[in-house]
Write an enzyme that holds these catalytic residues in place. Structure first.
Site, PDB file in Angstrom:
ATOM      1  CG  HIS A  80      -2.077  -1.021   1.295  1.00  0.00           C
ATOM      2  ND1 HIS A  80      -3.463  -1.052   0.711  1.00  0.00           N
ATOM      3  CD2 HIS A  80      -2.165  -2.149   2.001  1.00  0.00           C
ATOM      4  CE1 HIS A  80      -3.852  -2.154   0.878  1.00  0.00           C
ATOM      5  NE2 HIS A  80      -2.795  -3.154   1.464  1.00  0.00           N
ATOM      6  CE1 TYR A  84      -2.715  -4.946   9.230  1.00  0.00           C
ATOM      7  CE2 TYR A  84      -2.614  -2.409   8.591  1.00  0.00           C
ATOM      8  CZ  TYR A  84      -2.741  -3.750   8.418  1.00  0.00           C
ATOM      9  OH  TYR A  84      -3.124  -4.749   6.920  1.00  0.00           O
ATOM     10  CG  ASN A  92      -7.739  -4.506   0.952  1.00  0.00           C
ATOM     11  OD1 ASN A  92      -7.008  -3.368   0.850  1.00  0.00           O
ATOM     12  ND2 ASN A  92      -7.055  -5.685   1.054  1.00  0.00           N
TER      13      ASN A  92
HETATM   14 FE1  HDE Z   1      -2.415  -5.038   5.477  1.00  0.00          FE
HETATM   15  N1  HDE Z   1      -1.008  -3.609   6.282  1.00  0.00           N
HETATM   16  N2  HDE Z   1      -1.493  -6.897   5.919  1.00  0.00           N
HETATM   17  N3  HDE Z   1      -4.052  -5.845   4.623  1.00  0.00           N
HETATM   18  N4  HDE Z   1      -3.150  -3.010   4.649  1.00  0.00           N
HETATM   19  C1  HDE Z   1      -0.291  -2.311   5.759  1.00  0.00           C
HETATM   20  O1  HDE Z   1       0.719  -1.612   7.728  1.00  0.00           O
HETATM   21  C2  HDE Z   1      -0.756  -6.981   6.834  1.00  0.00           C
HETATM   22  C3  HDE Z   1      -4.319  -7.419   4.964  1.00  0.00           C
HETATM   23  C4  HDE Z   1      -4.433  -2.707   4.789  1.00  0.00           C
HETATM   24  O2  HDE Z   1      -2.977   3.599   4.089  1.00  0.00           O
HETATM   25  C5  HDE Z   1       0.934  -2.223   6.935  1.00  0.00           C
HETATM   26  O3  HDE Z   1       0.870   0.930   7.536  1.00  0.00           O
HETATM   27  C6  HDE Z   1      -0.746  -8.645   7.477  1.00  0.00           C
HETATM   28  C7  HDE Z   1      -5.519  -6.879   4.518  1.00  0.00           C
HETATM   29  C8  HDE Z   1      -4.689  -1.576   3.695  1.00  0.00           C
HETATM   30  O4  HDE Z   1      -1.538   3.556   5.098  1.00  0.00           O
HETATM   31  C9  HDE Z   1       1.511  -3.615   7.414  1.00  0.00           C
HETATM   32  C10 HDE Z   1      -1.619  -8.844   6.650  1.00  0.00           C
HETATM   33  C11 HDE Z   1      -6.581  -5.714   4.506  1.00  0.00           C
HETATM   34  C12 HDE Z   1      -2.907  -0.891   4.720  1.00  0.00           C
HETATM   35  C13 HDE Z   1       0.582  -4.739   7.201  1.00  0.00           C
HETATM   36  C14 HDE Z   1      -2.545  -7.893   5.424  1.00  0.00           C
HETATM   37  C15 HDE Z   1      -5.295  -4.902   4.447  1.00  0.00           C
HETATM   38  C16 HDE Z   1      -2.283  -1.940   5.133  1.00  0.00           C
HETATM   39  C17 HDE Z   1       1.884  -1.913   5.837  1.00  0.00           C
HETATM   40  C18 HDE Z   1      -2.077 -10.245   6.754  1.00  0.00           C
HETATM   41  C19 HDE Z   1      -7.321  -6.027   3.702  1.00  0.00           C
HETATM   42  C20 HDE Z   1      -2.993   0.876   3.846  1.00  0.00           C
HETATM   43  C21 HDE Z   1       1.867  -0.115   5.925  1.00  0.00           C
HETATM   44  C22 HDE Z   1      -2.906 -10.893   7.649  1.00  0.00           C
HETATM   45  C23 HDE Z   1      -8.605  -5.660   5.290  1.00  0.00           C
HETATM   46  C24 HDE Z   1      -3.089   1.756   5.371  1.00  0.00           C
HETATM   47  C25 HDE Z   1       1.047  -0.050   7.062  1.00  0.00           C
HETATM   48  C26 HDE Z   1      -2.445   2.908   4.645  1.00  0.00           C
HETATM   49  C27 HDE Z   1      -1.580  -1.997   4.940  1.00  0.00           C
HETATM   50  C28 HDE Z   1       0.109  -5.928   7.160  1.00  0.00           C
HETATM   51  C29 HDE Z   1      -3.258  -8.341   5.143  1.00  0.00           C
HETATM   52  C30 HDE Z   1      -5.630  -3.880   4.622  1.00  0.00           C
HETATM   53  C31 HDE Z   1       2.692  -4.910   6.459  1.00  0.00           C
HETATM   54  C32 HDE Z   1      -0.313  -8.545   8.262  1.00  0.00           C
HETATM   55  C33 HDE Z   1      -6.704  -8.498   4.378  1.00  0.00           C
HETATM   56  C34 HDE Z   1      -5.578  -0.687   3.096  1.00  0.00           C
HETATM   57  O5  HDE Z   1       1.506  -3.850   8.998  1.00  0.00           O
END
Ligand code: HDE
Length: 703
Positions: free
Chosen positions: A87, A374, A160
């Site tokens: 993202h 996060y 999402n």
């Molecule tokens: Fe994320 N995800 N994610 N994700 N995600 C990040 O956090 C993570 C997942 C989502 O505009 C990171 O600040 C893991 C699903 C959005 O700043 C990180 C897993 C969904 C955003 C992270 C997922 C998301 C992130 C990277 C699997 C939809 C952007 C930078 C378990 C429901 C937020 C940050 C923004 C961002 C981890 C899966 C949505 C690395 C470990 C499912 C919208 O922490």
């Protein structure tokens, strides 16, 4: 600013430094010297010369003593922070959430208690795979992360635009993300899933098949952030004052209806305007056309969860809207752009674990893993445990704790006591009544690394999604899969994918195989449990079936030439604006053209800079002579040819016919070509535009 000291070097350096200000009539004039604030160092020291570093003589070496130069370059060298691992490319805006009715029966969350209550919000939309500077129209999932600054702390719904995910367990996330990002030896492709590593991983991960249907559909190439849905994905809980829990899924629905572009268009938009989505949000908000979404809740209890076809903890599954009806509970309005992109959009820190009392987690193993991830990521990116001191991340309600010190501490506890309990009568204390009440879900079991058997069906909902699409949308899925897999060098990966597709839908599998030139169909992949074909289609899953009722918020590009009919253009503009849409003029030169009646028509784009892919519909208001000249220009021919191929509605006057013909378009080809010679037809043009695209044309143009 260096003032004239009479030295030649100052004159050379400052020759362009004319500070201009816009007067009330829009005219520019130079700011008087006394009105300009004095430039200082970060320490506040006034600066005498910002054009020349300190040297021994005019042509001599620079001296270390130049503290202003040192500080300026030092700060510049440290301007970047690590981009988000996923993202990275995103765009945000401020706004508010307004509660419709009290939901006290379901949740004690303060935000849902009082009808009409407004809660400040910040939203960041993003793509997942690409780097920070990648283009907006990648085929990708879009992040839809909402921060609600409630009176009981920040609540982040980090969602999402697609309601399911690739994997069922967070431990697979690094593998999944590594696979989709650029391949590590060659460092490409950028922001694209069309490569071997991605499809290798996917074809070895059957749980991703439902998500694959979504990202190969038009959901993954939205027309703009304003026209897409958002989903919390996981099952969460609402918990009321009596500690009763109700399961909930969160859905954001755009008031303007859903809309996507077609792939050929997306590819061209990325070249014409890589910032297409951010510009769209910027333009809409700056012009006062504030985008709006309704928050819908799907509420269900344990009994429903036990009886539902799939496990509600499995993030690769949805609950169809026809099974549990979403209830609108409030609206989100985005009405202000950040003052500074870095300070707000880049530094905003979303965390799934930010929930207020009354909202709680489920045991979805993906959510549980995210709740760990996060916080970790914020420390890495923002570099200090004090990232909540940054205004965009700070709560807007009163807060008191004993956390102190660390890098960049802006707020330390005041007074003697920085611990509790203490005898000084200082500082905050916990409150069993008002504090966060974790829902007391009974848990027991052996420690084990297990995937529940209830997560084993990987194909049935993928099929349900596919059969819920219109024929046009199904065709787009076939074309997307064909395109992506055609980019895989390894034929084994292509065939493995086809073997999964056959489990989803036989016609889908064989159509993709045929287009990939696979003559002998592979056997369907071995499925952990037999795929079901008895799930009813869910019309709510189609974008085309759930399009807008009006053309509001959309954009018409009107190509004009010298000698154009200004009166017709004026009528067209007023009809478009009455509909709540925007008209932009494209002309051979950016200044505009002189109309037949001698008036001046201002243009926003020159023809090479304003291709039709940037618009939802187009019109051609050309004089005969102007059209004649444009037929010789590739940009003009592409303008109409693309609009036609992308199934857009095209309004035109008689003068424009040669341009249509030169682009190989018969002006009577279909109902999407609308002659505007009779101004009455403007209404027909607008009515047609409400349909967004003439999909029946698609088979004829065979994109
Ligand atoms: Fe994320 N995800 N994610 N994700 N995600 C990040 O956090 C993570 C997942 C989502 O505009 C990171 O600040 C893991 C699903 C959005 O700043 C990180 C897993 C969904 C955003 C992270 C997922 C998301 C992130 C990277 C699997 C939809 C952007 C930078 C378990 C429901 C937020 C940050 C923004 C961002 C981890 C899966 C949505 C690395 C470990 C499912 C919208 O922490």
């Amino acid at each position: 600013m260096a003032k004239n000291s009479g030295r030649l070097s100052d004159k050379l350096a400052t020759i362009h430094d004319q500070r201009l200000e816009r007067g009330q009539g829009g005219e520019l004039h130079q700011i008087a010297e006394g009105d300009t604030p004095i430039l200082t160092t970060a320490q506040g020291g006034p600066v005498s010369d910002d054009q020349n570093s300190l040297k021994i003589g005019a042509r001599g070496p620079t001296v270390l003593e130049d503290f202003h130069f040192r500080e300026k370059i030092f700060h510049f060298d440290h301007e970047r922070i690590p981009e988000r691992v996923v993202h990275a490319r995103g765009y945000g805006a401020h706004g508010f959430f307004e509660t419709y009715e009290s939901l006290a029966a379901y949740t004690r969350a303060d935000i849902f208690q009082r009808p009409g209550e407004k809660t400040p919000a910040f939203v960041r939309f993003s793509t997942v795979a690409g780097s920070k500077g990648s283009f907006d129209l990648a085929r990708d999932v879009r992040g839809f992360a909402v921060k609600l600054y409630t009176k009981e702390g920040n609540w982040d719904i980090v969602g999402n635009n697609i309601p399911v995910f690739f994997i069922q367990d967070a431990i697979k996330f690094p593998d999944m993300v590594h696979a989709v990002k650029e391949e590590p030896d060659r460092a490409f492709p950028q922001a694209q899933s069309a490569h071997d590593n991605f499809w290798d991983f996917i074809s070895l991960t059957p749980e991703s098949m439902h998500m694959i249907m979504w990202i190969m559909s038009d959901r993954a190439i939205p027309r703009s952030f304003r026209f897409m849905q958002g989903f919390g994905v996981h099952t969460f809980r609402l918990v009321n004052a009596k500690s009763e829990s109700t399961f909930v899924k969160f859905i954001w629905k755009p008031k303007l209806g859903m809309q996507s572009v077609v792939w050929n268009e997306a590819v061209k938009i990325n070249g014409a305007d890589p910032d297409f989505h951010r510009r769209d949000l910027w333009d809409a908000i700056q012009s006062g056309d504030f985008p709006e979404w309704e928050l819908n809740l799907q509420l269900f209890d344990q009994e429903f969860a036990d009886s539902f076809d799939f496990d509600v903890l499995d993030p690769t599954k949805i609950i169809p809207e026809e099974v549990v009806e979403p209830i609108p509970v409030g609206r989100l309005v985005l009405d202000r752009m950040p003052d500074n992109f870095f300070a707000e959009t880049e530094q905003v820190a979303f965390m799934t674990q930010n929930v207020p009392p009354g909202i709680d987690f489920s045991n979805d193993p993906l959510l549980q893993g995210r709740n760990f991830s996060y916080l970790d990521t914020q420390l890495k990116r923002l570099g200090s445990p004090n990232f909540t001191h940054i205004p965009i991340n700070a709560p807007k309600c009163p807060f008191h704790h004993f956390q102190q010190d660390g890098h960049m501490a802006m707020r330390n506890p005041v007074g003697r006591a920085n611990y509790q309990p203490n005898s000084w009568g200082e500082g905050p204390r916990e409150s069993p009544q008002k504090g966060f009440p974790t829902f007391a879900n009974p848990e027991e079991g052996h420690k084990a690394r297990l995937r529940p058997e209830s997560f084993a069906d990987h194909y049935s909902q993928a099929r349900q999604f596919f059969i819920s699409q219109t024929a046009t949308e199904q065709r787009h899925i076939v074309m997307a899969l064909t395109f992506e897999l055609s980019k895989c060098e390894n034929p084994v990966i292509r065939e493995r994918m086809v073997s999964h597709l056959l489990n989803i839908d036989e016609t889908l599998g064989s159509a993709v195989a045929d287009k990939l030139g696979i003559t002998k169909l592979p056997k369907p992949a071995e499925a952990a449990v037999p795929p079901r074909d008895d799930l009813a289609a869910s019309p709510a899953l189609s974008i085309i079936e759930n399009g807008p009722e009006s053309f509001a918020g959309r954009k018409v590009g009107v190509l004009v030439s010298p000698g154009a009919d200004a009166a017709l253009l004026k009528k067209l503009r007023s009809a478009i604006e009455k509909e709540g849409a925007v008209m932009e003029v494209i002309a051979p030169k950016v200044r505009g053209v002189e109309a037949a009646d001698g008036s001046w028509i201002e243009a926003k784009h020159m023809i090479d800079g304003g291709p039709s892919v940037l618009f939802d519909a187009v019109a051609l208001i050309l004089s005969e002579e102007g059209a004649e000249r444009l037929t010789g220009e590739a940009a003009a021919r592409d303008f109409v040819a693309d609009a036609f191929a992308h199934c857009k509605f095209i309004g035109f006057c008689a003068g424009a016919i040669p341009v249509l013909q030169k682009a190989g378009i018969d002006p009577d080809a279909d109902e999407g070509l609308i002659s505007l010679d009779d101004p009455q037809m403007i209404a027909t043009f607008i009515e047609s535009c409400r349909r967004l695209r003439l999909w029946s044309r698609e088979m004829a143009v065979k994109l």
